[in-house]
Design an enzyme around this catalytic site. Structure first.
Site, PDB file in Angstrom:
ATOM      1  N   GLY A 133      13.016  -1.752  15.358  1.00  0.00           N
ATOM      2  CA  GLY A 133      13.987  -1.334  14.351  1.00  0.00           C
ATOM      3  C   GLY A 133      14.280  -2.476  13.409  1.00  0.00           C
ATOM      4  O   GLY A 133      13.540  -3.461  13.340  1.00  0.00           O
ATOM      5  N   TYR A 159       3.768  10.096  10.531  1.00  0.00           N
ATOM      6  CA  TYR A 159       2.695   9.104  10.608  1.00  0.00           C
ATOM      7  C   TYR A 159       2.649   8.273  11.886  1.00  0.00           C
ATOM      8  O   TYR A 159       1.596   8.109  12.496  1.00  0.00           O
ATOM      9  CB  TYR A 159       2.782   8.147   9.401  1.00  0.00           C
ATOM     10  CG  TYR A 159       1.881   6.957   9.530  1.00  0.00           C
ATOM     11  CD1 TYR A 159       0.526   7.041   9.248  1.00  0.00           C
ATOM     12  CD2 TYR A 159       2.382   5.730   9.994  1.00  0.00           C
ATOM     13  CE1 TYR A 159      -0.319   5.951   9.409  1.00  0.00           C
ATOM     14  CE2 TYR A 159       1.539   4.633  10.152  1.00  0.00           C
ATOM     15  CZ  TYR A 159       0.197   4.750   9.858  1.00  0.00           C
ATOM     16  OH  TYR A 159      -0.631   3.687  10.022  1.00  0.00           O
TER      17      TYR A 159
HETATM   18  P1  AMP Z   1      -1.545   4.206   0.418  1.00  0.00           P
HETATM   19  O1  AMP Z   1      -2.982   3.944   0.519  1.00  0.00           O
HETATM   20  O2  AMP Z   1      -0.755   2.943   0.078  1.00  0.00           O
HETATM   21  O3  AMP Z   1      -1.156   5.330  -0.449  1.00  0.00           O
HETATM   22  O4  AMP Z   1      -1.021   4.577   1.882  1.00  0.00           O
HETATM   23  C1  AMP Z   1      -1.182   5.855   2.410  1.00  0.00           C
HETATM   24  C2  AMP Z   1      -2.015   5.805   3.648  1.00  0.00           C
HETATM   25  O5  AMP Z   1      -1.406   4.880   4.556  1.00  0.00           O
HETATM   26  C3  AMP Z   1      -2.123   7.115   4.390  1.00  0.00           C
HETATM   27  O6  AMP Z   1      -3.468   7.271   4.790  1.00  0.00           O
HETATM   28  C4  AMP Z   1      -1.236   6.971   5.608  1.00  0.00           C
HETATM   29  O7  AMP Z   1      -1.798   7.577   6.753  1.00  0.00           O
HETATM   30  C5  AMP Z   1      -1.150   5.483   5.800  1.00  0.00           C
HETATM   31  N1  AMP Z   1       0.162   5.026   6.183  1.00  0.00           N
HETATM   32  C6  AMP Z   1       1.349   5.623   6.034  1.00  0.00           C
HETATM   33  N2  AMP Z   1       2.322   4.868   6.566  1.00  0.00           N
HETATM   34  C7  AMP Z   1       1.740   3.745   7.034  1.00  0.00           C
HETATM   35  C8  AMP Z   1       2.197   2.561   7.696  1.00  0.00           C
HETATM   36  N3  AMP Z   1       3.477   2.399   7.977  1.00  0.00           N
HETATM   37  N4  AMP Z   1       1.307   1.594   8.028  1.00  0.00           N
HETATM   38  C9  AMP Z   1      -0.005   1.744   7.743  1.00  0.00           C
HETATM   39  N5  AMP Z   1      -0.505   2.842   7.127  1.00  0.00           N
HETATM   40  C10 AMP Z   1       0.353   3.824   6.782  1.00  0.00           C
END
Ligand code: AMP
Length: 481
Positions: free
Chosen positions: A127, A266
């Site tokens: 957290g 996610y």
């Molecule tokens: P982006 O490429 O910056 O638009 O990030 C979106 C992608 O990141 C999606 O494929 C999500 O599955 C993944 N994603 C979402 N949240 C997280 C996170 N906290 N850490 C790593 N990947 C993430």
């Protein structure tokens, strides 16, 4: 040793979530074989690896003293059989780190252990505290010193400062001072304690082992060690586990439950159950709602591995359009690697994901991902699909546009880097090069969760709406002042 690792990860341009925690308590009186709390913690942490890959650590108590071993890296790299054999004890707490408030330094690896006059304490935290700066200042003024930039160290110092008033009192006083999101596993020499913040933003559940008890961020860790999931720790609840069993009490005022909705979108593993909702079921239903809200004629539905797959299956079932694998993820890219520039990180999407030509060539493709943060992954994926011969690419997202930062344990980029905070849906569609783009509505996402569990209530949706469950000092419209 001040080993300074500047670590970029495959998700460096994305959100990061902070941490997985667990605790093991083995009963003394039912002891048949030597205590192996550290080994159980190891297997449990292995199952929580998706929640953090920067460091791993286990602290163990043999009833008299606490030892801790932690290092940068994955659980399997940090521990080996010899190390685990050395760590004899009846109680253990474990942690995997994905840093948010601090950075990826060995000093920030957890559990934090504090040895003081009256005893020792180990704390593992998932957290983020929003009043960390104020508390740290207060503690420094009263003589405390800090070795890390982690807000967890503040929690340890606050408990230690009050320990002479008794464990329960020290815990409740501390918990009333800290504000923000926290799921804690705390260990003294003789007890294991679990705490969930008053809004229950971060998950924590209780399991029964053959000869003891277990706490874990996610139920998949309890399954992994052969335990039985008993229940979720309630928002604002403290459980103290010792030879007498599990003692539960509540602290502070009653506040509304506000589980982080992004856990379902996610973070959590699909086989986990959080607050009574099976994560995979939530994803399937989000996909079904998405299909109802923004259907489009197509030949095939595919999902972005891994977290987009559940929603893609749900979308396909609801729309009647065939589901196909469509994209392969390189399994060996789960771990940290160096990617110093944005363009290199973009390039890495090609290394991490590739299209199955036979699934998409000559077809109108609907591709589902769980979220768009900066827009990097989806832009690259659309290029990959077109290169593989897709005729049309319709992008669908099973969460609403991420427009605001998170202050409660998810390291969202600043607002300026969130593509949806400065672009409307049509503009994002153009930016990423899709034929069409749609996100699930916020109401649709709640409807999906309600379908899983009609009496479900209360989620933190701050990253989508900018409304946070508790005030964030110095925050205005998604910016820190
Ligand atoms: P982006 O490429 O910056 O638009 O990030 C979106 C992608 O990141 C999606 O494929 C999500 O599955 C993944 N994603 C979402 N949240 C997280 C996170 N906290 N850490 C790593 N990947 C993430």
């Amino acid at each position: 040793m001040a080993e300074q690792l500047t670590v970029e990860t495959d998700g460096a341009e994305k959100l990061h979530e902070k941490c997985g925690v667990l605790g093991i308590y083995l009963n003394r009186r039912e002891r048949t074989t030597p205590f192996n709390a550290a080994k159980l913690a190891y297997y449990g942490l292995y199952s929580l690896q998706h929640r953090g890959q920067e460091s791993a650590g286990i602290a163990v108590s043999n009833g008299e003293k606490i030892e801790v071993y932690k290092a940068m890296g994955l659980v399997a790299d940090v521990f080996n059989a010899d190390k685990l054999d050395e760590m004899k004890g009846q109680i253990a707490v474990g942690h995997v780190l994905y840093s948010t408030s601090g950075s990826a330094y060995i000093e920030n690896a957890q559990p934090f252990v504090n040895r003081f006059k009256l005893g020792s304490l180990a704390v593992a935290h998932n957290g983020n505290l929003v009043n960390y700066e104020q508390l740290k200042e207060f503690l420094e003024e009263t003589g405390s010193t800090f070795v890390s930039t982690s807000d967890t160290e503040v929690i340890v110092k606050l408990i230690a400062k009050r320990y002479k008033e008794g464990l329960e009192r020290a815990l409740t006083d501390t918990i009333q001072m800290i504000k923000g999101a926290f799921a804690l596993c705390v260990m003294t020499e003789t007890a294991l304690i679990g705490v969930r913040d008053p809004n229950g933003m971060r998950p924590l559940c209780l399991g029964k082992l053959e000869n003891g008890w277990m706490l874990a961020s996610e139920s998949c860790a309890i399954d992994a060690v052969g335990g039985t999931v008993v229940r979720d720790i309630r928002p604002g609840e403290i459980v103290i586990i010792n030879e007498d069993g599990v003692l539960s009490f509540e602290f502070g005022e009653h506040t509304a439950k506000r589980t982080c909705i992004f856990e379902y979108v996610y973070f959590a593993r699909p086989d986990s159950i959080i607050d009574g909702i099976a994560v995979q079921e939530a994803r399937l239903r989000m996909g079904a709602v998405l299909a109802r809200e923004s259907g489009v004629p197509a030949d095939v539905v595919i999902g972005v591995p891994d977290s987009g797959l559940g929603a893609a299956m749900g979308y396909a079932r609801e729309s009647g359009i065939p589901y196909a694998m469509g994209i392969v993820k390189n399994k060996y890219i789960g771990r940290t690697f160096i990617a110093p520039t944005q363009s290199e990180r973009e390039q890495l999407v090609f290394v991490k994901l590739n299209a199955m030509r036979s699934d998409v060539c000559g077809k109108r493709v609907i591709i589902i991902d769980d979220s768009i943060v900066r827009g990097t992954t989806c832009r690259r994926l659309i290029q990959i699909l077109r290169r593989a011969g897709a005729l049309e690419v319709h992008f669908r997202v099973s969460s609403p546009p991420v427009k605001f930062p998170c202050y409660f344990g998810i390291d969202t980029p600043c607002r300026a880097d969130l593509i949806s905070s400065s672009h409307d849906v049509d503009e994002v569609c153009k930016e990423i090069g899709a034929d069409s783009l749609a996100f699930i509505s916020l109401d649709g996402m709640f409807e999906a969760l309600k379908d899983c569990r009609p009496e479900s209530y209360g989620y933190c949706k701050g990253c989508f709406s900018g409304e946070y469950p508790i005030p964030v000092p110095g925050e205005l419209n998604g910016k820190r002042l």
